[in-house]
Design an enzyme around this catalytic site. Structure first.
Site, mmCIF file in Angstrom:
data_model
loop_
_atom_site.group_PDB
_atom_site.id
_atom_site.type_symbol
_atom_site.label_atom_id
_atom_site.label_comp_id
_atom_site.label_asym_id
_atom_site.label_seq_id
_atom_site.Cartn_x
_atom_site.Cartn_y
_atom_site.Cartn_z
ATOM 1 N N MET A 78 6.330 5.649 5.279
ATOM 2 C CA MET A 78 6.629 4.990 6.561
ATOM 3 C C MET A 78 8.055 4.473 6.623
ATOM 4 S SD MET A 78 4.699 4.782 9.196
ATOM 5 C CE MET A 78 2.982 4.545 8.808
ATOM 6 N N ALA A 84 0.864 -1.196 0.000
ATOM 7 C CA ALA A 84 0.000 0.000 0.000
ATOM 8 C C ALA A 84 0.892 1.236 0.000
ATOM 9 C CB ALA A 84 -0.922 0.011 1.204
ATOM 10 N N PHE A 85 0.305 2.381 -0.359
ATOM 11 C CA PHE A 85 1.116 3.603 -0.508
ATOM 12 C C PHE A 85 1.781 4.038 0.782
ATOM 13 C CE2 PHE A 85 -1.073 7.307 1.375
ATOM 14 C CZ PHE A 85 -2.300 6.769 1.719
ATOM 15 N N LYS A 86 1.287 3.538 1.907
ATOM 16 C CA LYS A 86 1.837 3.969 3.204
ATOM 17 C C LYS A 86 3.322 3.675 3.316
ATOM 18 C CE LYS A 86 -2.408 4.664 4.475
ATOM 19 N NZ LYS A 86 -3.023 5.853 5.005
ATOM 20 N N ASP A 87 3.801 2.624 2.622
ATOM 21 C CA ASP A 87 5.215 2.254 2.725
ATOM 22 C C ASP A 87 6.134 3.387 2.254
ATOM 23 O OD1 ASP A 87 4.792 -0.404 3.621
ATOM 24 O OD2 ASP A 87 4.372 -1.050 1.573
#
Ligand SMILES: Cc1ncc(COP(=O)(O)O)c(C=O)c1O
Ligand SMILES: N[C@@H](CCOP(=O)(O)O)C(=O)O
Length: 477
Positions: free
Chosen positions: A116, A110-113
């Site tokens: 993060m 997901a784009f969160k990586d």
């Protein structure tokens, strides 16, 4: 560069200070005092650079005179080494005027990586410099939690506590979080919605004695460092499509308003972004605010795009701060109204300003299913439901503004891999998306998770018990 709170009553901080603080001590969100500006020549100079080089140039001005600046290049190289595509965020054309920006090539799909992996490394290094411990808190509707756990697992000076709404994330999302067996990882399945999780996280931050005792910090997009790392892919994609000489529009699947706010930041920095389209599922508090001028979050509705099952979008406060020309008195007035009455009323001028750049749409469950099915029929590609909501919204925007003849490319942010949402994708297409190897490698067998009621004190007691920062444990060198 200094960072100021949207509510004006917390001390200004350095980048490192804002990174470690998460939420400001007055309940506000940190914002840079001024926007760095890139000239047309500087933007044109990004063409042809690889993702890490662009990231370094885009993020650098936000870290001016900050100890984190010395870490930046190394952090970026480590952070993106684990992505499975050489471009990090590949851009693909699906129709003559629509592009898909794939943001799901990191370890948790997901784009969160993208942010993060950077934020965790910057935080870890800052804590080592300072010789301290921290307790990282996060509320998740499914993806932030997995990304945070992947990025922080095994780090010596940090405990990570993630709250997810019990039964409201997919099985894969849950197992990505709960089968990680590092002792510094703690999962709470909260009996409530994402908004309840986020409200408890914010209440923990606002409990100043507890916050100081546990050295709390946050990794939701309330943390400024998350936003700044997310601005990079607006630059890479816009430049690939002809910026600074050609404007570009974006449609962004939206929940907590962090990702689309990163687009607004890129625009303030000089990137020629024409429109920013907010795509929501049935949790339509933002499109309703556009229609009425009243932002009134209601009860969260469970949908097939669960990561966007959010009504109260934290980063809307950052946008309000901008809309009212950084008048902190007005921001406080609006936030107090929201807290006391459950709604916030914009003036006609504020609403007009908002609509100059942003559009907002809500896509039903049926439309989401139909979009996944149609994209599969036409291209053979399996689309995740959040991206499908964005595709539906991009088409609505084109119809609403009668932009049939526009030459401005529309980039749709594709925020997750279809493999995270197999049931929904199978229902729409009859095909189960294949699990990438990096997902299989990370899913363990045994789950570790504590169910708790949506009760502030119960959660605070759990975190106090598990945070080593609260127990004054030394960090091994
Ligand atoms: C897959 C996916 N798409 C979109 C969003 C919405 O992003 P934001 O919260 O930044 O608005 C999220 C979660 O936030 C998500 O996990
Ligand atoms: N959709 C998110 C919700 C939290 O968003 P964040 O960007 O503020 O961390 C999730 O998947 O957890």
């Amino acid at each position: 560069m200094k960072y100021v709170s949207t509510r004006g009553e917390a001390p200004s901080l350095s980048f490192e200070g804002a990174l470690l603080a998460g939420l400001a001590r007055d309940g506000g969100l940190y914002m840079p005092e001024t926007w760095p500006h890139f000239s047309e020549k500087e933007i044109a100079g990004l063409a042809g650079l690889d993702y890490i080089d662009v990231a370094e140039r885009v993020i650098r001005p936000f870290l001016e005179d900050d100890p984190c600046l010395d870490d930046l290049r190394e952090v970026l190289e480590e952070a993106y080494a684990g992505f499975d595509h050489p471009a990090v965020t590949p851009l693909k054309q699906i129709t003559p005027k629509l592009w898909i920006l794939e943001l799901f090539h990191g370890p948790t799909l997901a784009f969160k990586d993208l942010a993060m992996q950077v934020v965790a490394r910057l935080m870890d290094r800052a804590l080592i410099r300072k010789g301290g411990r921290a307790t990282v808190l996060g509320a998740t509707s499914g993806d932030t939690g997995a990304a945070a756990i992947d990025a922080f697992r095994g780090r010596k000076a940090i405990d990570v506590v993630i709250l997810h709404p019990k039964g409201r994330v997919t099985e894969i999302q849950r197992r990505q979080m709960t089968t990680v067996d590092d002792p510094n990882v703690h999962n709470i399945a909260l009996e409530g919605t994402f908004d309840d999780c986020q409200a408890i996280v914010k209440a923990l931050f606002n409990d100043l004695p507890l916050r100081d005792r546990l050295h709390l910090t946050g990794v939701n997009s309330i943390n400024w460092a998350r936003i700044v790392a997310q601005t990079v892919y607006y630059f890479t994609s816009a430049v690939a499509l002809g910026a600074p000489w050609r404007p570009v529009s974006y449609t962004v699947p939206t929940g907590n308003f962090g990702d689309i706010f990163a687009g607004y930041v890129a625009q303030q920095m000089g990137l020629p972004i024409q429109r920013l389209v907010i795509a929501t599922n049935a949790n339509d508090s933002l499109p309703r605010a556009f229609a009425t001028g009243i932002y009134e979050p209601k009860t969260v509705i469970a949908t097939s795009s669960p990561s966007m099952d959010i009504q109260l979008a934290s980063n809307f406060e950052r946008l309000m701060f901008e809309l009212v020309d950084r008048n902190v008195g007005r921001v406080k007035e609006l936030m107090t109204e929201l807290q006391d009455t459950g709604k916030l009323t914009m003036t006609p001028d504020e609403l007009t300003k908002l609509k100059e750049v942003f559009g907002a749409y809500s896509i039903s469950e049926e439309e989401t299913q139909e979009t996944i099915a149609r994209v599969y029929r036409k291209t053979g590609v399996l689309t995740d439901p959040h991206t499908a909501v964005a595709i539906g919204s991009a088409l609505d925007e084109r119809r609403a503004l009668d932009q049939g003849n526009t030459t401005t490319p529309m980039v749709i942010l594709s925020t997750a891999d279809a493999a995270k949402f197999p049931e929904t994708v199978e229902r729409a297409t009859g095909r189960v998306p294949e699990q990438p190897q990096r997902l299989k490698d990370r899913l363990g067998e045994t789950e570790r998770c504590t169910s708790l009621p949506a009760d502030y004190q119960t959660v605070a007691d759990f975190i106090s018990k598990h945070s080593r920062a609260g127990q004054g444990e030394e960090v091994d060198a």
